[in-house]
Design a protein around this motif. Structure first.
Motif, short mmCIF file in Angstrom:
data_model
loop_
_atom_site.label_atom_id
_atom_site.label_comp_id
_atom_site.label_asym_id
_atom_site.label_seq_id
_atom_site.Cartn_x
_atom_site.Cartn_y
_atom_site.Cartn_z
N GLY B 174 -4.04 32.16 8.88
CA GLY B 174 -3.79 30.91 8.17
C GLY B 174 -4.03 29.69 9.02
N LEU B 193 -3.63 29.80 1.59
CA LEU B 193 -3.04 29.63 0.27
C LEU B 193 -2.83 30.98 -0.41
CD1 LEU B 193 -4.80 26.50 -1.21
CD2 LEU B 193 -2.35 26.92 -1.11
N ARG B 196 0.30 32.72 0.86
CA ARG B 196 1.48 31.85 1.01
C ARG B 196 2.76 32.67 0.91
NH1 ARG B 196 -0.71 31.39 -3.96
NH2 ARG B 196 0.67 31.48 -5.74
N THR B 197 3.83 32.16 1.51
CA THR B 197 5.09 32.90 1.52
C THR B 197 6.20 32.05 0.89
OG1 THR B 197 5.45 32.08 3.75
CG2 THR B 197 4.59 34.30 3.56
#
Lengths: 368, 199
Positions: B174, B193, B196-197
């Motif tokens: 990322g 994206l 994503r978390t």
């Protein structure tokens, strides 16, 4: 997008060139073999980092020189950026606003253009690979993120084919060795299929409309995607599963053929006109009109997907279009848009009209 | 004279083909070496010979070391329940520099790449499986490169390890920390994206 200026060094027959274009129509005149197509090709190269007619990068470099570059200053909405793509014996380099990109591919499709060329006839008439290239080219035009799936797919395919080429070498370990590439190929392949289906369904409408506009005829045009494996209309995950299955069914055949037989690289686009296959059954005139409509559809797709209007490059196709289509093209390059058109002589519609006129002679360009 | 003398040509040839060094750089380096005092070239030659003689692969993790086992494998304070798999010794250095990993390593010696003739047999998978079967490791962190070959290697590994009941994790890819979103390259941003978390 507007290509404001173009700078060439050692590109084809241009030792050095700097020219400025205007918004709207730019007409590039010149006798044959003076460098008109090379000029448009360099602009295509700036966008796609490859030529649409040369397969070797070094063919693009002026004879006797080692390095070449194409640099453009582009207006994108209100912003202005510079893009420079260089060719050297070591490969390509790309600079965006003076910053060297880690990998040149990340600058591909940042500047958007659509190229109309006399060879477009083969989009309809030629073999399936021409239509696959057309789809890949379109995805590249969407920019580096969307194009990544195509790059991933090509890479996985190359690796998998290398494995299949001498699979005996792996003995009992073959299945284990194939497994990760089957996974990678199906994952990227499914993403490519999703991207292509989406593209063709959008383009179908464009082609239908512009074919009617151009010919006035109400013939139904259909673009159909025919996959090399059975896959329902489902989501990416389901297509991935289907492809994985198809790969395992094909494993014996693939070992025999020593290459990958299943996947988007074997898929086909069918273009049907009034219910008939156009590749074999349509007249040359119909094929030419359809290929023109495919380019228009490409432009519209890039526009609707990215919100950017691609620069239109028309290489020597003006003479082949009737006046109605010519007007259509010039109209398409309205405000905020740009077209660069090459021709051997001034077309009737343009005389005294707006736009900038250039004359190309033996690798030098002057404004009339 | 269109060519250098034989020994100079020989030097250029030997330099050329080193990672990142093409014919032109090779020529420049060769001429530079000829222009400096011989103590300097002796020192360089001795450094190469000594590194080659003294450095070997750790018998446990295959990192480079000058003993039988490397400092990390020897270090009793390291967490032996977490094992991180990397492609090359330089990846160990990179992760060590981060200071946020306290487990142990396993260096595969590359990634699966049929184009280059590298299959699972050419990498240190069997040795890794041997270590995992000893039962001490509870989590395997796969830190191969985020490219096609690295991902394929990660996938291969996770399948091999699954029957052992060990947790397999993959490092995230990322955004660079401290950077501006605007300047992140689009592909990296897209990947960030996608992965994503929740907060």
């Amino acid at each position: 997008m507007i290509l404001e200026s173009l700078e060439l060094l050692n590109y084809r027959n241009y030792p050095e060139l700097k020219i400025e274009f205007i918004e709207g129509n730019n007409l590039i005149l010149g006798r044959n073999a003076q460098g008109k197509s090379n000029l448009l090709e360099s602009i295509y190269f700036l966008s796609h980092q490859k030529s649409f007619r040369a397969s070797r990068m070094r063919d693009l470099v002026l004879e006797g020189r080692e390095n070449a570059y194409v640099k453009g200053v582009i207006i994108d909405d209100e912003r202005r950026f510079s893009l420079k793509v260089g060719i050297s014996p070591g490969g390509r380099t790309a600079q965006l606003n003076g910053q060297i990109m880690e990998t040149p591919g990340k600058a591909r499709g940042v500047f958007k253009c659509v190229m109309f060329s006399p060879d477009d006839l083969y989009l309809v008439k030629g073999d399936p690979s021409r239509r696959r290239e057309f789809m890949d080219e379109t995805v590249e035009g969407l920019g580096p993120v969307r194009a990544q799936v195509t790059a991933d797919y090509r890479r996985a395919l190359k690796q998998r084919n290398a494995l299949l080429r001498d699979w005996e070498k792996y003995g009992r370990a073959l299945e284990d060795a194939m497994d990760p590439w089957d996974d990678a190929l199906s994952r990227a392949g499914a993403a490519v299929v999703v991207e292509r289906r989406k593209m063709l369904s959008a383009m179908s409408e464009s082609v239908l409309r512009s074919y009617e506009e151009v010919t006035g005829a109400e013939k139904k045009v259909e673009l159909g995607y025919r996959g090399s494996f059975e896959a329902g209309p489902g989501r990416r995950e389901e297509i991935e599963k289907s492809m994985r299955q198809a790969l395992s069914h094909a494993s014996v055949r693939e070992r025999k053929a020593r290459t990958t037989l299943v996947g988007p690289h074997r898929d086909e686009v069918e273009i049907r006109l009034g219910g008939r296959d156009t590749r074999a059954l349509a007249s040359q005139g119909e094929q030419r009109t359809l290929s023109f409509c495919l380019r228009i559809a490409q432009k519209e797709y890039l526009e609707s997907e990215t919100g950017r209007v691609p620069v239109m490059l028309l290489d020597d196709v003006f003479s082949e279009l009737d006046s109605q289509r010519r007007k259509g093209v010039l109209r398409a390059a309205g405000p905020g848009a740009q077209s660069l058109v090459t021709a051997t002589e001034m077309p009737a519609e343009k005389q005294g009209g707006e736009g900038r006129v250039f004359v190309v002679e033996k690798g030098s360009v002057s404004v009339v | 004279m269109t060519r250098y003398t034989e020994s100079v040509e020989n030097l250029i040839e030997n330099l050329c083909g080193l990672p990142g060094i093409g014919p032109k750089s090779a020529q420049r380096i060769a001429l530079h070496l000829l222009s400096v005092p011989s103590e300097e070239t002796d020192r360089l030659a001795a450094a190469i010979v000594s590194a080659k003689e003294n450095v070997r692969y750790c018998s446990v993790c295959f990192n480079i070391t000058e003993q039988d086992t490397c400092d990390i494998c020897e270090d009793t304070r390291r967490d032996r329940t977490v094992l991180c798999v990397v492609e090359e010794p330089r990846d160990v250095i990179a992760i060590e520099r981060s200071g946020s990993y306290r487990g142990i390593y396993h260096v595969l010696g590359g990634a699966i790449s049929p184009i280059d003739g590298v299959g699972p047999e050419e990498l240190r998978f069997a040795e890794l499986m041997g270590r995992l079967r000893q039962g001490q490791v509870g989590e395997l962190v796969i830190a191969t490169n985020p490219n096609a070959e690295g991902e394929a290697t990660a996938m291969y590994l996770s399948r091999m390890v699954r029957p052992l009941g060990i947790t397999v994790t993959r490092i995230a890819s990322g955004l660079p920390v401290g950077g501006d979103l605007e300047y992140a390259d689009e592909v990296t941003l897209g990947r960030a994206l996608e992965h994503r978390t929740p907060l």
